[in-house]
Write a protein that holds these residues in place. Structure first.
Motif, PDB file in Angstrom:
ATOM      1  N   MET A   2       0.822  -1.211   0.000  1.00  0.00           N
ATOM      2  CA  MET A   2       0.000   0.000   0.000  1.00  0.00           C
ATOM      3  C   MET A   2       0.859   1.267   0.000  1.00  0.00           C
ATOM      4  SD  MET A   2      -3.221  -0.860   2.492  1.00  0.00           S
ATOM      5  CE  MET A   2      -4.548  -1.929   1.924  1.00  0.00           C
ATOM      6  N   LEU A  27      -8.192   6.236  -3.193  1.00  0.00           N
ATOM      7  CA  LEU A  27      -7.647   4.973  -2.694  1.00  0.00           C
ATOM      8  C   LEU A  27      -6.840   5.180  -1.409  1.00  0.00           C
ATOM      9  CD1 LEU A  27      -6.520   3.200  -5.998  1.00  0.00           C
ATOM     10  CD2 LEU A  27      -8.576   2.801  -4.635  1.00  0.00           C
ATOM     11  N   ALA A  78      -7.663   3.587   2.076  1.00  0.00           N
ATOM     12  CA  ALA A  78      -6.648   2.764   2.739  1.00  0.00           C
ATOM     13  C   ALA A  78      -6.497   3.156   4.208  1.00  0.00           C
ATOM     14  CB  ALA A  78      -5.312   2.902   2.012  1.00  0.00           C
ATOM     15  N   PHE A  83      -9.429   1.790   5.909  1.00  0.00           N
ATOM     16  CA  PHE A  83      -9.236   0.335   6.017  1.00  0.00           C
ATOM     17  C   PHE A  83      -8.366  -0.009   7.218  1.00  0.00           C
ATOM     18  CE2 PHE A  83      -6.215  -3.117   4.895  1.00  0.00           C
ATOM     19  CZ  PHE A  83      -7.093  -4.193   4.972  1.00  0.00           C
ATOM     20  N   GLU A 142     -11.413  -3.326   1.732  1.00  0.00           N
ATOM     21  CA  GLU A 142     -10.295  -3.962   1.044  1.00  0.00           C
ATOM     22  C   GLU A 142     -10.672  -4.354  -0.383  1.00  0.00           C
ATOM     23  OE1 GLU A 142      -6.930  -7.225   2.160  1.00  0.00           O
ATOM     24  OE2 GLU A 142      -8.998  -7.951   2.075  1.00  0.00           O
ATOM     25  N   ILE A 192     -10.891  -1.115  -2.457  1.00  0.00           N
ATOM     26  CA  ILE A 192      -9.555  -0.589  -2.762  1.00  0.00           C
ATOM     27  C   ILE A 192      -8.889  -1.415  -3.853  1.00  0.00           C
ATOM     28  CG2 ILE A 192      -7.229  -0.264  -1.832  1.00  0.00           C
ATOM     29  CD1 ILE A 192      -8.588   0.313   0.892  1.00  0.00           C
TER      30      ILE A 192
END
Length: 253
Positions: free
Chosen positions: A141, A182, A186, A189, A204, A207
Motif C-alpha cells: 500500500m 484509494l 486505505a 481500512f 479492502e 480498494i
C-alpha cells in the motif's frame, strides 16, 4: 504502409497496463465468485462474516492469487519503466528539468516496492504467516501510494511546458482523483482492521478493485505516443521550438 505501421506501434505499450488490469480484476473476480459459488464459507483465518482477499487467497486458490499478484506487479513496474523510456526517447513529452526525471524514477522505485510487497503478501499468506503478511500488505500500500504521488507530481510539472497541456492535464487529474480516493480508503481500512472487521473487508475489496482503474489510466498515457516518431518530442527539439507536433495524430478514438 510504413506510417500506418508506426501509428500502431503504441499498441505494444498499451497492452501492458491493460493486461495487468485485466489479470488483477480477473483474479479478484474469480476469488469473489468462488466464495459466493461455494456457499460463502468461513475461512480459517477469517475473523468477520465478510472474508478479506487474503483469507480467500490463503485457501486452495493460493496458486491463482500468487500468479495474479505476480503478473500485476510486473505489469505495474514495467508500465512505469516504459513510460520513462518513451519520455527519454522523445515519443512522449520529455522532461525539461531534472526534478521531473527524479520524480519519474522515484515513481518507478515506489512501484517496485509496492510490486514486491504484493508478490510477497500473496506468498506469505495470512493463515500461516499472519505477521509477515500484514507487513507486506503495508509495504504494498505504501509503495503504490508513493508511486502514485510521485507520478502525479511529475505530471503536474510536465503539463506546464507543452502545447498539449489538455491531454496531460486529463491524465494527472484522473490519477489524482483515483489515487486520493484509494489513499483515503486505505486509511479507513487500517482503522477498520481494529474496529470493524466486516467494514474492513468491504473496504479492502473496494480498494483492490479501484487499483484496476489506476492501472487503466496508464493506457491513456501510453496511447499518447501514437503517431510520434522517436526523438520527435525530445528535450532539444522542444527547447528549440521545433517539437511542434507536426504529423501527430491527435485522435484518441
Amino acid at each position: 504502409m510504413a506510417i500506418l505501421s508506426h501509428r500502431h506501434h503504441h499498441w505494444a505499450y498499451v497492452w501492458i497496463p491493460a493486461f495487468g488490469a485485466f489479470i488483477w480484476f480477473g483474479t479478484l473476480l474469480s476469488m469473489l465468485l468462488t466464495w459466493v459459488g461455494t456457499g460463502t464459507p468461513r475461512y480459517p483465518s477469517e475473523d468477520g462474516t465478510i472474508p478479506y482477499i487474503s483469507d480467500i487467497g490463503a485457501s486452495f486458490l493460493k496458486p491463482l492469487f500468487i500468479a495474479g499478484c505476480a503478473v500485476t506487479a510486473v505489469a505495474f513496474v514495467t508500465t512505469l519503466v516504459l513510460e520513462r523510456l518513451l519520455r527519454h526517447n522523445g515519443r512522449l513529452h520529455a522532461s525539461l528539468r531534472r526534478r521531473e526525471s527524479v520524480f519519474s524514477y522515484l515513481a518507478i522505485l515506489g512501484s517496485f516496492i509496492g510490486g514486491m510487497g504484493l508478490i510477497l503478501l500473496s506468498i506469505f499468506d495470512t493463515l500461516r504467516h499472519q505477521s509477515a503478511h500484514r507487513v507486506f500488505l503495508l509495504v504494498f500500500m505504501v509503495g503504490v501510494a508513493l508511486s502514485a504521488i510521485f507520478t502525479i507530481i511529475e505530471f503536474r510539472w510536465l503539463s506546464k511546458d507543452y502545447q498539449y497541456a489538455a491531454q496531460l492535464r486529463r491524465a494527472y487529474i484522473a490519477k489524482a482523483i483515483i489515487a486520493s480516493a484509494l489513499i483515503i480508503l486505505a486509511i479507513a481500512f487500517a482503522i477498520c482492521l481494529w474496529r470493524s472487521k466486516n467494514a474492513g473487508g468491504v473496504l479492502e475489496w473496494v480498494i483492490a478493485m479501484g487499483f484496476t482503474l489506476y492501472l487503466l489510466t496508464f493506457v491513456y498515457d501510453l496511447r499518447m505516443s501514437k503517431g510520434i516518431h522517436k526523438h520527435e518530442l525530445s528535450e532539444q527539439r522542444l527547447v528549440n521550438g521545433s517539437g511542434n507536433g507536426h504529423g501527430r495524430d491527435m485522435s484518441y478514438a
